[in-house]
Design a protein around this motif. Sequence first.
Motif, PDB file in Angstrom:
ATOM      1  N   SER A 157      25.336  55.914  53.338  1.00 23.68           N
ATOM      2  CA  SER A 157      24.379  55.290  54.304  1.00 23.68           C
ATOM      3  C   SER A 157      23.453  56.446  54.555  1.00 23.68           C
ATOM      4  CB  SER A 157      24.617  54.852  55.538  1.00 23.68           C
ATOM      5  OG  SER A 157      25.062  55.317  56.468  1.00 23.68           O
ATOM      6  N   TYR A 158      22.240  56.266  54.922  1.00 22.15           N
ATOM      7  CA  TYR A 158      21.110  57.325  55.060  1.00 22.15           C
ATOM      8  C   TYR A 158      21.802  58.092  56.411  1.00 22.15           C
ATOM      9  CZ  TYR A 158      16.907  59.767  57.007  1.00 22.15           C
ATOM     10  OH  TYR A 158      16.065  60.515  57.311  1.00 22.15           O
ATOM     11  N   GLU A 159      22.203  57.201  57.572  1.00 18.92           N
ATOM     12  CA  GLU A 159      22.764  58.157  58.680  1.00 18.92           C
ATOM     13  C   GLU A 159      23.857  59.006  58.346  1.00 18.92           C
ATOM     14  OE1 GLU A 159      20.227  54.708  59.367  1.00 18.92           O
ATOM     15  OE2 GLU A 159      22.201  54.861  58.188  1.00 18.92           O
ATOM     16  N   GLN A 160      24.828  58.809  57.626  1.00 21.06           N
ATOM     17  CA  GLN A 160      25.988  59.578  57.025  1.00 21.06           C
ATOM     18  C   GLN A 160      25.362  60.653  56.382  1.00 21.06           C
ATOM     19  OE1 GLN A 160      27.956  56.188  55.073  1.00 21.06           O
ATOM     20  NE2 GLN A 160      29.681  56.467  56.481  1.00 21.06           N
ATOM     21  N   ARG A 207      21.387  64.367  58.912  1.00 22.27           N
ATOM     22  CA  ARG A 207      21.289  64.562  60.354  1.00 22.27           C
ATOM     23  C   ARG A 207      19.940  64.936  60.652  1.00 22.27           C
ATOM     24  NH1 ARG A 207      27.337  67.561  59.720  1.00 22.27           N
ATOM     25  NH2 ARG A 207      28.345  65.849  59.046  1.00 22.27           N
ATOM     26  N   LYS A 208      19.733  64.578  61.987  1.00 23.24           N
ATOM     27  CA  LYS A 208      18.460  64.811  62.819  1.00 23.24           C
ATOM     28  C   LYS A 208      18.492  66.312  63.169  1.00 23.24           C
ATOM     29  CE  LYS A 208      16.923  60.156  63.783  1.00 23.24           C
ATOM     30  NZ  LYS A 208      16.732  59.396  64.945  1.00 23.24           N
ATOM     31  N   CYS A 221      16.062  64.043  52.288  1.00 18.16           N
ATOM     32  CA  CYS A 221      16.181  62.844  53.385  1.00 18.16           C
ATOM     33  C   CYS A 221      14.863  62.009  53.338  1.00 18.16           C
ATOM     34  CB  CYS A 221      16.716  63.295  54.552  1.00 18.16           C
ATOM     35  SG  CYS A 221      18.460  64.049  54.384  1.00 18.16           S
TER      36      CYS A 221
END
Length: 296
Positions: free
Chosen positions: A116-119, A122-123, A159
């Motif tokens: 997923s995008y979240e995986q 990282r911000k 990203c």
Amino acid sequence: MYALHLLALLVALGLGCYIFWSQLHKAQQEEGQQAAEKQRLAEEQRAAEEQLIAVEAAEAERWVAKERQAAAEQQAAEAAKSRLVNTGPRLYYYKSKLTWDSSAGFCQEMDSALCSYEQLCRKIHNGAHFVHGVIPGDHWIAINGREWLAIGTAYGTPCVRYKSLGSPATLGDTIEAKPWKGYVSCCKETIETEPAVAFRYIGETATYASSRDYCEHHGRRLCYSSEVCSRNKPAYGVLQGDHWIPVKDRENEWLQIGTHHNLTCRHHGVTYTRPSWGQRTDGSSRSFIGYLYCCK
């Protein structure tokens, strides 16, 4: 006179009987002692044999316990290694004709799923950071939710979601080869830890020393070639073209992870010599340098 002779005869007869019975009794005593001695020796031998059997049985039991312990430790180590290697985002180079569906199928074959995008992103203080490092150029990967994610530098930073550009979601639905295709990132549903072998891109100015420092700064080390390649194939797939990575086998040793001259998984120092460009200090760029494997 006759009486004296009779008395002497009786005395002689009595003496003879006494001697006979004395010798017989002595013989019986000796025979009994010999039998007792034989029995004692037999019991000692039986006790010694039983003790030897007990010692051998104890030794065998210790050996079996040791083997079982070794097998258990090996199984635990393999299980731990499996958990480390197979969890967390893993980046592969698959092929330039992949689609979203074939990317998902590839991850399924790896007993995982598209990330997923979240995986993957990282911000950080000035945006999002791709966990595998920035790859120069225009590169996209399929992610969960039938989306595509930029992982290169074509849009300034990685990203970037394709749909955020206002483009249709049909990107990569055809199997035709495209230069921006090729990479796939697979994840487990539950991420326990980062993979034991990490794949990064740190730029064309990398040297052996700067690559080693990068790995150590992130709590890792350079990988040995045996950790990078299995059956003549790099852990994250074969890249198209000429690509060398530093390895820990010896100082300034490099390994080919691309298709250049069919040298995949071959050492530069064995095929040629250990390269001077691996220890350059002028900050110059080399197009065949930049990718990096770091190990725990």
